[in-house]
Design an enzyme around this catalytic site. Structure first.
Site, PDB file in Angstrom:
ATOM      1  N   HIS A  93       0.853  -1.192   0.000  1.00  0.00           N
ATOM      2  CA  HIS A  93       0.000   0.000   0.000  1.00  0.00           C
ATOM      3  C   HIS A  93       0.897   1.252   0.000  1.00  0.00           C
ATOM      4  O   HIS A  93       1.009   1.960   1.004  1.00  0.00           O
ATOM      5  CB  HIS A  93      -0.925  -0.027   1.225  1.00  0.00           C
ATOM      6  CG  HIS A  93      -2.093   0.912   1.152  1.00  0.00           C
ATOM      7  ND1 HIS A  93      -3.396   0.505   1.315  1.00  0.00           N
ATOM      8  CD2 HIS A  93      -2.156   2.246   0.936  1.00  0.00           C
ATOM      9  CE1 HIS A  93      -4.215   1.551   1.218  1.00  0.00           C
ATOM     10  NE2 HIS A  93      -3.482   2.626   0.988  1.00  0.00           N
ATOM     11  N   ASN A 151      -2.300  -1.937  -3.803  1.00  0.00           N
ATOM     12  CA  ASN A 151      -3.365  -0.960  -3.577  1.00  0.00           C
ATOM     13  C   ASN A 151      -3.310   0.152  -4.617  1.00  0.00           C
ATOM     14  O   ASN A 151      -2.267   0.790  -4.806  1.00  0.00           O
ATOM     15  CB  ASN A 151      -3.218  -0.333  -2.189  1.00  0.00           C
ATOM     16  CG  ASN A 151      -4.296   0.706  -1.937  1.00  0.00           C
ATOM     17  OD1 ASN A 151      -5.449   0.361  -1.732  1.00  0.00           O
ATOM     18  ND2 ASN A 151      -3.936   1.983  -1.980  1.00  0.00           N
ATOM     19  N   GLU A 152      -4.451   0.381  -5.277  1.00  0.00           N
ATOM     20  CA  GLU A 152      -4.592   1.522  -6.201  1.00  0.00           C
ATOM     21  C   GLU A 152      -3.377   1.713  -7.105  1.00  0.00           C
ATOM     22  O   GLU A 152      -2.739   2.775  -7.113  1.00  0.00           O
ATOM     23  CB  GLU A 152      -4.851   2.816  -5.411  1.00  0.00           C
ATOM     24  CG  GLU A 152      -6.190   2.837  -4.749  1.00  0.00           C
ATOM     25  CD  GLU A 152      -6.522   4.151  -4.042  1.00  0.00           C
ATOM     26  OE1 GLU A 152      -7.693   4.336  -3.684  1.00  0.00           O
ATOM     27  OE2 GLU A 152      -5.611   4.986  -3.842  1.00  0.00           O
ATOM     28  N   TYR A 181     -14.672   7.155  -4.200  1.00  0.00           N
ATOM     29  CA  TYR A 181     -14.866   8.300  -3.309  1.00  0.00           C
ATOM     30  C   TYR A 181     -15.720   9.409  -3.932  1.00  0.00           C
ATOM     31  O   TYR A 181     -16.417  10.118  -3.232  1.00  0.00           O
ATOM     32  CB  TYR A 181     -13.523   8.908  -2.906  1.00  0.00           C
ATOM     33  CG  TYR A 181     -12.728   8.070  -1.936  1.00  0.00           C
ATOM     34  CD1 TYR A 181     -12.938   8.173  -0.562  1.00  0.00           C
ATOM     35  CD2 TYR A 181     -11.765   7.174  -2.387  1.00  0.00           C
ATOM     36  CE1 TYR A 181     -12.212   7.406   0.342  1.00  0.00           C
ATOM     37  CE2 TYR A 181     -11.030   6.397  -1.495  1.00  0.00           C
ATOM     38  CZ  TYR A 181     -11.255   6.514  -0.127  1.00  0.00           C
ATOM     39  OH  TYR A 181     -10.542   5.739   0.753  1.00  0.00           O
ATOM     40  N   GLU A 241     -12.409   0.464  -0.431  1.00  0.00           N
ATOM     41  CA  GLU A 241     -12.363   1.742   0.293  1.00  0.00           C
ATOM     42  C   GLU A 241     -13.506   2.611  -0.178  1.00  0.00           C
ATOM     43  O   GLU A 241     -13.823   2.651  -1.360  1.00  0.00           O
ATOM     44  CB  GLU A 241     -11.057   2.526   0.019  1.00  0.00           C
ATOM     45  CG  GLU A 241      -9.839   2.038   0.759  1.00  0.00           C
ATOM     46  CD  GLU A 241      -8.599   2.881   0.439  1.00  0.00           C
ATOM     47  OE1 GLU A 241      -8.742   4.101   0.123  1.00  0.00           O
ATOM     48  OE2 GLU A 241      -7.495   2.341   0.501  1.00  0.00           O
ATOM     49  N   TRP A 273     -13.395   3.552   4.605  1.00  0.00           N
ATOM     50  CA  TRP A 273     -12.102   4.172   4.886  1.00  0.00           C
ATOM     51  C   TRP A 273     -12.389   5.352   5.800  1.00  0.00           C
ATOM     52  O   TRP A 273     -13.108   6.256   5.420  1.00  0.00           O
ATOM     53  CB  TRP A 273     -11.418   4.655   3.591  1.00  0.00           C
ATOM     54  CG  TRP A 273     -10.060   5.212   3.900  1.00  0.00           C
ATOM     55  CD1 TRP A 273      -9.733   6.521   4.133  1.00  0.00           C
ATOM     56  CD2 TRP A 273      -8.856   4.454   4.072  1.00  0.00           C
ATOM     57  NE1 TRP A 273      -8.408   6.645   4.443  1.00  0.00           N
ATOM     58  CE2 TRP A 273      -7.844   5.380   4.418  1.00  0.00           C
ATOM     59  CE3 TRP A 273      -8.519   3.093   3.998  1.00  0.00           C
ATOM     60  CZ2 TRP A 273      -6.534   4.997   4.669  1.00  0.00           C
ATOM     61  CZ3 TRP A 273      -7.230   2.718   4.234  1.00  0.00           C
ATOM     62  CH2 TRP A 273      -6.234   3.664   4.563  1.00  0.00           C
ATOM     63  N   TRP A 276      -1.370  10.775   3.603  1.00  0.00           N
ATOM     64  CA  TRP A 276      -0.383  11.060   2.566  1.00  0.00           C
ATOM     65  C   TRP A 276      -0.013  12.549   2.534  1.00  0.00           C
ATOM     66  O   TRP A 276       0.355  13.104   3.550  1.00  0.00           O
ATOM     67  CB  TRP A 276      -0.864  10.524   1.209  1.00  0.00           C
ATOM     68  CG  TRP A 276      -1.262   9.067   1.303  1.00  0.00           C
ATOM     69  CD1 TRP A 276      -2.491   8.538   1.059  1.00  0.00           C
ATOM     70  CD2 TRP A 276      -0.437   7.948   1.709  1.00  0.00           C
ATOM     71  NE1 TRP A 276      -2.488   7.173   1.282  1.00  0.00           N
ATOM     72  CE2 TRP A 276      -1.257   6.785   1.683  1.00  0.00           C
ATOM     73  CE3 TRP A 276       0.898   7.812   2.115  1.00  0.00           C
ATOM     74  CZ2 TRP A 276      -0.781   5.517   2.032  1.00  0.00           C
ATOM     75  CZ3 TRP A 276       1.371   6.547   2.463  1.00  0.00           C
ATOM     76  CH2 TRP A 276       0.544   5.427   2.415  1.00  0.00           C
TER      77      TRP A 276
END
Length: 469
Positions: free
Chosen positions: A120, A164-165, A309, A373, A417, A425
């Site tokens: 991740h 992840n992503e 999101y 997420e 999430w 981040w």
């Protein structure tokens, strides 16, 4: 509004964002350690994940939060450099193994299914020093790491996310340089990193399939970030085409090779090739897969893991000047509808998730889908009574219910999430996504439930919403 029997209700975290203990017990440095320690305002107020939520020493507190919610699943990531300090199996850190063994065992003891992410964003610095995801040698390194994790934890972990992503990582780290190593490579780095990420994922899936699946009987996928994208002017053919192209560049770039046929979408290949030619490149800036690689990549996911999101509007933006960059290659511009409510970069568009799920169902042959997420931030200082945020969650659950009932989408797990407020981040601790509030000023890092945690616990107890559609 009951969800299907056995539906998975989860919350998610990631190692660098919650653990802290950045150099504790033999852990090697990861790229985020290096990046945040260099300062230079790359992160809000030069904050770091050195301590974060302190989960490395406070796992028992996290477990209390998980039990308080009544989660059926918990998604967390392994720190590659905590297990293998220089990224290779040349030195294995037993303290790291012990830490994750305890998490996995405690979850299972409490009837919670672990969903484990191998990687991740926190690449061991030693591997970045050798070129990171821009170097083809990373594929072998990742595969060996994955095999190490499958053999160490796979007797108990049955749901794995390799990367992840991958689509966010390739752009943020190697295209824009906003993530470590912090060096932009416009129009080239994102594609090169993506190419290696896809091959690394596929290799590790095959390793699981051939060496571990028969005995361990688990499932492996990778998670992809997806913004739902709508044409800015639904009556404009060029905006309609731009919106379709945007989804191809954004989601299908990774999903089509892995789920369909081992290769990038045709429109992505043709756009980049044509731009490259105009810019005087001898060949396309997008690397090509060999026929053998296409065969290796095709079909390397056991479920579709997606992270949603927000939604954006797309309009056609011709690249007249021949500028380098992924948006320029796609010839798109994206922006929110001014009527949408927003919390920072997240414009709250609950219907976007339903459209996205339907798109995945229709495009990828009705796969099992996990939302790995989804969430909404609060700005710091965040009120504990976050009723407005809970309303966003509630509307999202209504749309998920419609997607399952009306669109017959095979959604099986939902991960909020995040379990805890954490290091977000580049935004540091200024953006709070947690179901539990964490006081980052207090060395004890106390966890206190927001209203949304209490409401989410009710949803889990009822396996859905009490209200009507």
């Amino acid at each position: 509004m009951a969800f299907p029997v056995g539906f998975g209700w989860a919350a998610a975290t990631a190692a660098y964002q919650v653990e802290g203990g950045w150099d504790a017990d033999g852990k090697g440095p990861c790229v985020w350690d290096t990046f945040t320690h260099q300062g230079g305002e790359r992160v809000f107020k030069n904050q770091t994940g050195d301590v974060a939520c302190g989960s490395y020493t406070l796992w028992e507190e996290d477990l209390k939060c998980i039990k308080q919610l009544g989660l059926t699943h918990y998604r967390f990531s392994l720190s590659w450099s905590r297990l293998l300090p220089d990224g290779t199996t040349g030195f294995i850190n037993q303290k790291g193994i012990d830490y994750y063994n305890k998490i996995i065992d405690d979850l299972l003891k409490n009837g919670v299914t672990p969903i484990v992410t191998l990687y991740h964003f926190d690449l061991p610095q030693a591997l970045e020093d050798r070129g990171g995801w821009l170097s083809e040698s990373i594929i072998e390194s990742f595969d060996k790491y994955a095999q190490f994790c499958f053999s160490t934890f796979g007797d108990r972990v049955k749901q794995w996310i390799t990367i992840n992503e991958a689509n966010v990582l390739s752009v943020m780290a190697y295209e824009l340089g906003m993530f470590p190593p912090g060096i932009p490579h416009f129009g080239t780095g994102g594609y090169q990193a993506a190419h290696n990420l896809i091959k690394a994922h596929a290799r590790s899936w095959h390793s699981y399939d051939s060496l571990f699946r028969k005995e361990q009987k688990g499932m492996v996928s990778l998670s992809l970030f997806a913004v739902w994208l709508e044409p800015a002017d639904p009556n404009s053919v060029s905006d309609q085409e731009a919106a379709k192209r945007a989804i191809k560049f954004h989601l299908d770039f990774f999903a089509k090779p892995i789920f369909i046929d081992g290769d990038y979408p045709e429109v992505v290949k043709s756009q980049i090739a044509s731009m490259s030619q105009k810019q005087g490149y001898p060949s396309s800036r997008l690397p090509e897969f060999t026929e053998e690689e296409k065969k290796m990549i095709k079909g390397t996911a056991d479920f579709f893991a997606v992270q949603y999101y927000t939604t954006r509007l797309i309009k056609y933006q011709e690249n007249k000047k021949g500028e380098l960059g992924i948006l320029q290659d796609a010839e798109i511009e994206f922006f929110p509808d001014p009527s949408w409510k927003n919390v920072d970069w997240i414009y709250v568009v609950p219907w976007g998730v339903r459209k996205l799920l339907k798109y995945i169902k229709d495009t990828y042959n009705n796969p099992v889908i996990y939302i790995t997420e989804n969430g909404f931030p609060q700005s710091d200082p965040a009120p504990l009574d976050d009723t407005q945020r809970w309303e966003h969650f509630r509307q999202t659950f209504q749309e998920l219910f419609k997607a399952i009932q009306l669109d017959k989408v095979n959604l099986q797990v939902y991960c909020a999430w995040s379990l805890l407020d954490n290091f977000e981040w580049n935004q540091g601790y200024s953006s709070r996504f947690g179901l539990f509030h964490v006081d980052f000023e207090d060395p004890a890092r106390p966890r206190v439930p927001y209203t949304s945690a209490k409401e989410y616990a009710k949803i889990i107890r009822n396996n859905g919403l009490e209200a009507h559609l």
